[in-house]
Design an enzyme around this catalytic site. Structure first.
Site, PDB file in Angstrom:
ATOM      1  N   GLY A 277       0.768  -1.218   0.066  1.00 52.93           N
ATOM      2  CA  GLY A 277       0.011  -0.058   0.072  1.00 52.93           C
ATOM      3  C   GLY A 277       0.795   1.274  -0.143  1.00 52.93           C
ATOM      4  O   GLY A 277       1.672   1.437   0.672  1.00 52.93           O
TER       5      GLY A 277
ATOM      6  N   GLY B  53      -0.361   4.271   0.565  1.00 54.11           N
ATOM      7  CA  GLY B  53      -1.177   5.430   0.929  1.00 54.11           C
ATOM      8  C   GLY B  53      -0.165   6.386   2.084  1.00 54.11           C
ATOM      9  O   GLY B  53       1.175   6.368   1.883  1.00 54.11           O
ATOM     10  N   PHE B  54      -1.025   7.037   2.638  1.00 51.83           N
ATOM     11  CA  PHE B  54      -0.076   7.801   3.859  1.00 51.83           C
ATOM     12  C   PHE B  54       0.685   7.050   4.533  1.00 51.83           C
ATOM     13  O   PHE B  54       1.996   7.478   4.975  1.00 51.83           O
ATOM     14  CB  PHE B  54      -0.958   8.900   4.423  1.00 51.83           C
ATOM     15  CG  PHE B  54      -1.576   9.936   3.921  1.00 51.83           C
ATOM     16  CD1 PHE B  54      -0.915  10.888   3.378  1.00 51.83           C
ATOM     17  CD2 PHE B  54      -2.889   9.962   3.682  1.00 51.83           C
ATOM     18  CE1 PHE B  54      -1.605  11.886   2.971  1.00 51.83           C
ATOM     19  CE2 PHE B  54      -3.544  10.823   3.113  1.00 51.83           C
ATOM     20  CZ  PHE B  54      -2.981  12.201   2.746  1.00 51.83           C
TER      21      PHE B  54
ATOM     22  N   VAL C 293      -2.323  -7.401  -4.025  1.00 50.14           N
ATOM     23  CA  VAL C 293      -1.694  -8.813  -3.172  1.00 50.14           C
ATOM     24  C   VAL C 293      -3.174  -9.337  -3.104  1.00 50.14           C
ATOM     25  O   VAL C 293      -4.315  -8.845  -2.471  1.00 50.14           O
ATOM     26  CB  VAL C 293      -1.415  -7.927  -1.866  1.00 50.14           C
ATOM     27  CG1 VAL C 293      -0.963  -9.245  -0.961  1.00 50.14           C
ATOM     28  CG2 VAL C 293       0.037  -7.326  -2.096  1.00 50.14           C
TER      29      VAL C 293
ATOM     30  N   GLU D 104     -17.992  18.213   3.200  1.00 53.45           N
ATOM     31  CA  GLU D 104     -17.342  18.835   2.305  1.00 53.45           C
ATOM     32  C   GLU D 104     -17.879  18.703   1.094  1.00 53.45           C
ATOM     33  O   GLU D 104     -18.071  19.778   0.036  1.00 53.45           O
ATOM     34  CB  GLU D 104     -15.878  18.237   2.719  1.00 53.45           C
ATOM     35  CG  GLU D 104     -15.170  18.921   3.806  1.00 53.45           C
ATOM     36  CD  GLU D 104     -13.838  18.404   3.914  1.00 53.45           C
ATOM     37  OE1 GLU D 104     -13.186  17.555   3.322  1.00 53.45           O
ATOM     38  OE2 GLU D 104     -12.915  19.211   4.652  1.00 53.45           O
TER      39      GLU D 104
ATOM     40  N   ASP E 173      -5.054   3.203   8.234  1.00 53.13           N
ATOM     41  CA  ASP E 173      -6.284   2.909   8.476  1.00 53.13           C
ATOM     42  C   ASP E 173      -6.533   1.208   8.844  1.00 53.13           C
ATOM     43  O   ASP E 173      -7.598   0.871   9.558  1.00 53.13           O
ATOM     44  CB  ASP E 173      -7.175   2.886   7.330  1.00 53.13           C
ATOM     45  CG  ASP E 173      -7.497   4.437   7.184  1.00 53.13           C
ATOM     46  OD1 ASP E 173      -6.991   5.254   8.050  1.00 53.13           O
ATOM     47  OD2 ASP E 173      -8.063   4.967   6.113  1.00 53.13           O
TER      48      ASP E 173
ATOM     49  N   ALA F   4      -5.293  10.589   7.734  1.00 51.44           N
ATOM     50  CA  ALA F   4      -4.243  10.772   7.177  1.00 51.44           C
ATOM     51  C   ALA F   4      -2.998  10.746   8.520  1.00 51.44           C
ATOM     52  O   ALA F   4      -2.010  10.179   8.608  1.00 51.44           O
ATOM     53  CB  ALA F   4      -3.806  12.119   6.381  1.00 51.44           C
ATOM     54  N   GLN F   5      -3.436  11.476   9.699  1.00 54.79           N
ATOM     55  CA  GLN F   5      -2.413  11.786  10.720  1.00 54.79           C
ATOM     56  C   GLN F   5      -1.804  10.480  11.266  1.00 54.79           C
ATOM     57  O   GLN F   5      -0.792  10.344  11.508  1.00 54.79           O
ATOM     58  CB  GLN F   5      -2.990  12.721  11.982  1.00 54.79           C
ATOM     59  CG  GLN F   5      -2.483  14.239  11.331  1.00 54.79           C
ATOM     60  CD  GLN F   5      -1.236  14.623  11.137  1.00 54.79           C
ATOM     61  OE1 GLN F   5      -0.419  13.951  11.844  1.00 54.79           O
ATOM     62  NE2 GLN F   5      -0.828  15.212   9.928  1.00 54.79           N
TER      63      GLN F   5
END
Lengths: 424, 424
Positions: free
Chosen positions: B15, B17-18, B83, B174, B305, B322-323
């Protein structure tokens, strides 16, 4: 199609390309009702499609919403529609969303890739006339390199890294140059575990020079630039077939490749009802007179790529490029108003503003009427002209930012496989 | 998968991602071999996906090529792969492009939309977790308005112009705000022949407040902002079904709509081999200890996540944002080196840097640890933080240009139907 009838005459324009948009703008503040139809809800700046295919620009920066072009015009209607037939007897167009009557009809449907009847080539090769097609090519190029990493079969790996571009016009030349720069500047960094030096870029051109419509000097210089970039230019070779693996030609030359880009020709995107032999000439274009009127009609017109206006200087019509399209759209706007006001029409005279092509970083060729030049300055001129003709301030800014970044960093960051092509 | 074995230990990261990218960066100059796998060849900046869906940003400006992130790192390999299974006994991963042995494995596969088992909702509603999904939503929204023009059936037209967003988290809020601004600023100009005032935007939230993870003040203010923009906020209402035409809820409330966006929850994107009950907890997340180790293994980790690290303050794991992902990736990088050097590990401590959401022009809410504020300044902070966390200078510039343009001109120009969704 529920568009209200008003006292104004209704002009239906088929196609929101350079010609259709130029015409629409000209009619913006006049006492006419205008209905513009297009299969897409955006205008495409086709001259920069090759930069989308090669990750230099994002697709959204060379597209512009048609509704936004028309937004301040009263009496304007846009419809997202495919025109299926033109009924010249009943003065109506049949579309996938219903019929519509017209008082005046302008066909500005543009052109599409011409595979000259070879269905196998059509099936296996890539075209680059629309944004989705250009994005498919972008995905394919990147997927090929990902796949090249996975195979231990040398032939297969080479086929994945060989790119054959058929056609040495501006599209083929610009794409080849961009691919050569990617090979040099990006591949070695992105694929350190792959010998990307063996990647090859070929242009196959049936005639005896590239950039045929331009001066001999431009053509020669473009070829020099391409060779300096490591592109193989094959002249006087005609591609006869491509089965998805092997390109055959009318000579001994063959290419094993996973990617053939077909940039060898375009033809008019004709529409049923105006596609009979009576109307059509070479390259599937609709014959028009000097007022862009279609033979036999006073109220049906064709402009841009789809129109063939034969003149002494251009017996087969004007080149299928942006300039004649814009000029014809512009002029037809005036003439339509003259028709409505029952004034005499003005014949179309093509002002040839020249031609240009870019091969790569600091490498372009420009032919103006009285001045032909090549190299760094030509490259700046090319960029300036393309920025100028792009529609929309935001698009210009975004393209400018990308170009500056790409120039300073030798980079192209939109190398993204957003929608896979092969794995689809 | 032909990746050479070296004397360095091999760390496989699933992965990009972040979490995965933060980890990879941390390992860049170390004596380890790193193989990063992702289904996409790019990193997605998920917090801005809603702006892609609503035409405010081009997709390419919130994506970044993973190969480019890794390009200066020696001993780094990227593979475009899905995967399929993790074999914890043989220490290998099985993918669509072959198997690969690992010494250390880090699962950073992120999360996917959680439809809570309702297949009808899954079939008919739109998700917004990836760029292709966001582009599909963009196309659908625009196609709906084009179709609304064509129907004379008032119910059908209203259904096409009604948008139901399920879930009042940051994504839902949003997106609703952006749609409300489009309704106000763009639709009346783009569709003068359509009564776009009857377009409706609904948020349906099962809990008793929106932005549940934020302060009561932020939640209340966000609701005020949304109401000012004309968004209907329904609280304590649970959506029970959507059949493509009608949304039903656990109350009397129903909605006739063509567009349901499902932003009501996410769940871990588990992988076979680590998906047994032993490993999984609430929300399909893999249980990990304070070193991000998966239960029963010293060399297999999960971050971001997909990982659930239960603490006193966060008994169900850290928020799926994200954090925590970035911080865990960062910290695990240090710990992996410690393991290799046989030093003691450092437990992960989450530094909550706060949360924020934007509702629209000059309207945002920000919760910092000791300072909660809303309005214009919050909006500037939101923009600054998002620009700062975007990867890549070019992306930042392009996003900045777009935001300035959109702000000054009250516009969103990427309203393009590049790949139609309904007509596909």
């Amino acid at each position: 199609m529920n568009i209200p009838r008003t006292s104004f005459p209704r002009i239906v324009i088929i196609g929101g390309g350079f010609a259709g948009v130029a015409l629409a703008k000209k009619l913006s503040k006049q006492e006419v009702q205008v209905v513009l139809m297009d299969k897409h809800n955006y205008h495409t700046f086709q001259p920069l499609l090759y930069q989308v295919s090669t990750g230099g620009l994002e697709p959204d920066s060379i597209a512009y919403p048609i509704r936004k072009i028309l937004k301040d015009f009263p009496n304007f209607y846009f419809r997202l529609a495919s025109v299926e037939e033109i009924d010249t007897k009943k003065n109506k167009v049949r579309t996938n969303i219903g019929d519509l009557k017209f008082d005046y009809l302008v066909v500005a449907s543009g052109s599409k890739t011409n595979f000259f009847g070879n269905t196998e080539i059509e099936k296996h090769s890539m075209a680059m006339k629309t944004i989705p097609q250009s994005l498919n090519l972008r995905s394919l190029i990147l997927e090929n390199f990902e796949d090249a990493l996975l195979t231990s079969d040398l032939n297969e790996r080479n086929a994945l890294m060989n790119f054959v571009i058929v056609g040495g016009g501006p599209t083929g030349v610009e794409l080849a140059g961009a691919l050569a720069e990617i090979k040099k500047g990006i591949l070695p960094k992105d694929y350190p575990d792959l010998d990307t030096r063996s990647a090859q870029i070929h242009i196959v051109q049936s005639g005896d020079c590239i950039l045929k419509g331009m001066s001999a000097k431009a053509s020669q210089k473009a070829e020099d630039f391409l060779e300096k970039l490591g592109v193989h230019v094959w002249k006087n070779v005609r591609v006869t077939n491509y089965d998805g693996k092997m390109v055959t030609t009318d000579s001994d030359l063959t290419f094993e490749t996973s990617t053939v880009v077909w940039a060898a020709g375009v033809k008019g995107a004709t529409i049923k009802g105006l596609d009979a032999e009576d109307f059509i000439t070479r390259g599937n274009r609709i014959m028009v007179n000097e007022f862009n009127q279609v033979k036999g009609f006073e109220h049906i017109f064709a402009i841009g790529d789809i129109a063939c206006m034969a003149t002494d200087e251009h017996p087969y019509g004007f080149p299928m490029m942006a300039q004649p399209a814009i000029q014809q759209g512009d002029q037809l706007g005036d003439n339509l108003l003259k028709i409505i006001e029952e004034k005499p029409l003005k014949p179309f005279v093509y002002k040839d503003k020249g031609a240009m092509a870019t091969i790569g970083r600091n490498k372009a060729v420009v032919d103006l009427k009285n001045w032909k030049f090549q190299g760094v300055f030509a490259w700046y001129v090319w960029m300036f002209v393309h920025l100028f003709f792009l529609i929309g301030f935001r698009n210009r800014m975004v393209v400018f930012v990308n170009w500056v970044y790409n120039y300073v960093r030798f980079d192209r960051e939109a190398r993204l496989i957003i929608r896979p092509f092969k794995r689809n």
